[in-house]
Design an enzyme around this catalytic site. Structure first.
Site, PDB file in Angstrom:
ATOM      1  N   GLY B  69       0.788  -1.224   0.000  1.00  0.00           N
ATOM      2  CA  GLY B  69       0.000   0.000   0.000  1.00  0.00           C
ATOM      3  C   GLY B  69       0.822   1.277   0.000  1.00  0.00           C
ATOM      4  N   CYS B 278     -27.949  -8.487 -16.427  1.00  0.00           N
ATOM      5  CA  CYS B 278     -27.359  -8.100 -17.712  1.00  0.00           C
ATOM      6  C   CYS B 278     -28.344  -8.414 -18.840  1.00  0.00           C
ATOM      7  CB  CYS B 278     -26.051  -8.851 -17.936  1.00  0.00           C
ATOM      8  SG  CYS B 278     -25.375  -8.674 -19.613  1.00  0.00           S
ATOM      9  N   CYS B 281     -26.574 -11.443 -21.067  1.00  0.00           N
ATOM     10  CA  CYS B 281     -26.265 -12.776 -20.542  1.00  0.00           C
ATOM     11  C   CYS B 281     -27.014 -13.097 -19.258  1.00  0.00           C
ATOM     12  CB  CYS B 281     -24.758 -12.936 -20.324  1.00  0.00           C
ATOM     13  SG  CYS B 281     -24.142 -12.084 -18.868  1.00  0.00           S
ATOM     14  N   CYS B 303     -23.154  -6.309 -19.048  1.00  0.00           N
ATOM     15  CA  CYS B 303     -21.921  -6.556 -18.297  1.00  0.00           C
ATOM     16  C   CYS B 303     -20.836  -5.585 -18.740  1.00  0.00           C
ATOM     17  CB  CYS B 303     -21.392  -7.971 -18.566  1.00  0.00           C
ATOM     18  SG  CYS B 303     -22.262  -9.283 -17.721  1.00  0.00           S
ATOM     19  N   CYS B 309     -19.156 -11.740 -20.006  1.00  0.00           N
ATOM     20  CA  CYS B 309     -20.441 -11.776 -20.700  1.00  0.00           C
ATOM     21  C   CYS B 309     -20.396 -12.774 -21.863  1.00  0.00           C
ATOM     22  CB  CYS B 309     -20.773 -10.371 -21.207  1.00  0.00           C
ATOM     23  SG  CYS B 309     -22.516 -10.116 -21.606  1.00  0.00           S
TER      24      CYS B 309
END
Lengths: 196, 322
Positions: B69, B278, B281, B303, B309
């Site tokens: 980090g 979606c 899909c 998506c 997808c």
């Protein structure tokens, strides 16, 4: 004596060594394979030589422990292949090569970084005889799922206490790379090490 | 010449096996050709960057991994694309990439937008590596602002393109001061910012670049990914590397590292939820993009992760708009 050759394929060998180092530090306790075709002058091991040739250069000075600095061939080999300054003061080194880990100086003698720039700290590379994913050292921290175990020899006699002190200084501290023949493991400062 | 041809030329017989354990490390020298193979895209070093630059970036990556980090400064180079087009991610990818890697590049989840296509072509040309759009096949995934829907695996590396790496930058413009705040782990400013969100809007209104705390120490900008993706960073089996080219910073999250989105006890962190699946899909629980269909305001939600997808549609899933 003729100078021993460096990495056979500098671009791709260095990339492979780097990925082994990166994986070793990203997954402490996981031993990475590191097979090389280097034959550097003794007592520099092929693993220490490979790590130095991969990571050191004019911007990243090297420090050598007593057995390594006693050999003019070792210094000549490293100077020629890396171009890195070889410094006498451990506090000035980016990378320290330690061929005799049992007599490794205290970790606090090496650059620890500063609170604003903890990255300005040393990486110690220890040449070991044995390295395994079982053993008395218990590792916890970033990069480790639950716990990991590590066996490594030879190490400084008070190594667990030194590693605990190093971890206590986080985010300051040094990072360790352990290099046995054909094998590599990392102990970054973020790893908590205890003895089982 | 096709990419296929480049790859074929670049590979030495038996060369990939160098890194595997061997009882006699020195015995194989005679078996190998004496000269390295010519590189694809003649005129450039492998993966464009020179070896000195790669070493400098590699050293920064190693310290970034050791201090999760924390933003490591690095000497970012000019790349053959403008700042803002992923020069940080490209430099990180170039420094880690090897001949046996399989590269995937996504831009807002999509494999086929300009940024993704051109970066993928850049590495196919300068490194001759295999490229893919499939998340499962990739060893290195460079991303602009999404994490793939398919869970990442051990051994994969996710490289983020980062515009502004400093999470405190819009609260404190001086670099000298933000460095001090990180050194002291003084993140009160960030909590005040999130609190002000609550005071004004009744909830934490930050929806992307949502700040996280890494391994209990540094507060980090996850890059402008939607906060929907933040939970995927926590305990992720893949290594996550972040490159900011213009701002000259590299940072990292090692695998299996605690990544906590900042929040309050009475206002816990929550991700976006979508009411509809979606349209192509029928996937639920994924991040959706809004697509306008005509001037009358008709729209559909699909998506954002195009590979996810496509895989679902190939498996027979059909949404209402398909």
């Amino acid at each position: 004596m003729a100078l021993a050759p460096g990495l056979r394929d500098p671009v791709h060998d260095a990339q492979r060594v780097f990925r082994a180092v990166m994986d070793a530090l990203a997954r402490p306790g996981r031993v990475q394979a590191l097979t090389l075709t280097l034959s550097p002058p003794a007592p520099l091991t092929p693993e220490l030589a490979a790590l130095a040739l991969t990571l050191a250069d004019a911007d990243a000075p090297l420090w050598l422990d007593a057995p390594l600095s006693a050999s003019p061939e070792v210094a000549a080999f490293l100077r020629f292949h890396t171009g890195a300054p070889v410094v006498a003061d451990p506090g000035q080194a980016a990378f320290a090569l330690v061929s005799d880990p049992a007599r490794c100086p205290d970790f606090a003698e090496f650059a620890q970084g500063t609170p604003a720039y903890p990255d300005r700290s040393a990486t110690l590379v220890l040449a070991l005889d044995r390295l395994g994913e079982d053993g008395r050292l218990v590792l916890e921290g970033p990069g480790i799922r639950g716990r990991a175990h590590l066996s490594a020899a030879p190490l400084p006699p008070d190594c667990a206490a030194r590693l605990a002190a190093n971890h206590a200084r986080f985010p300051l501290g040094i990072d360790l790379l352990l290099a046995a023949p054909g094998r590599l493991a990392g102990l970054p400062r973020s790893t908590r090490v205890t003895e089982a | 010449m096709s990419d296929e041809g480049h790859r074929g030329d670049a590979r030495l017989p038996g060369h990939e096996t160098d890194i595997t354990p061997s009882p006699e490390p020195h015995a194989r020298t005679e078996d190998l050709p004496a000269e390295p193979a010519p590189e694809p895209g003649t005129g450039y070093n492998f993966a464009y960057l020179d070896e000195g630059t790669k070493r400098m970036i590699r050293r920064a990556i190693l310290k970034a991994i050791a201090i999760p980090g924390y933003q490591v400064p690095f000497a970012s180079r000019e790349m053959p694309m403008p700042y803002g087009w992923g020069t940080g991610g490209v430099q990180v990818t170039a420094a880690i990439l090897g001949r046996s890697d399989v590269l995937k590049v996504i831009d807002q989840g999509s494999d086929d937008t300009t940024n993704a296509v051109s970066i993928r072509a850049f590495f196919a040309r300068t490194a001759g590596v295999a490229v893919t759009t499939r998340t499962a096949e990739a060893t290195v995934i460079q991303t602009r602002h999404r994490i793939p829907e398919r869970p990442l695996a051990e051994g994969q590396v996710l490289v983020y393109q980062v515009p502004i790496p400093e999470p405190l930058r819009f609260l404190e413009p001086r670099e000298t001061e933000t460095r001090q705040l990180h050194a002291l782990a003084e993140y009160g400013l960030m909590h005040v910012k999130l609190y002000e969100d609550i005071a004004r809007h009744g909830h934490i209104a930050t929806t992307y670049a949502y700040p996280v705390e890494v391994a209990g120490r540094y507060v980090m900008d996850p890059s402008p990914t939607p906060k929907f993706d933040n939970p995927k960073m926590d305990d992720c089996p893949a290594l996550q590397l972040f490159g900011a080219g213009r701002e000259k910073r590299i940072y990292a999250v090692p695998p299996h590292t605690r990544v906590r989105s900042l929040d309050f006890e009475d206002h816990p962190f929550r991700v976006q939820h979508f009411a509809e699946p979606c349209a192509l899909c029928a996937a639920r629980g994924v991040y959706l993009d809004e697509v306008l269909l005509d001037d009358a305001g008709r729209r559909m939600f699909v998506c954002s992760d195009t590979d996810h997808c496509e895989e679902r549609r190939a498996a027979g899933h059909r949404g209402e708009g398909a």
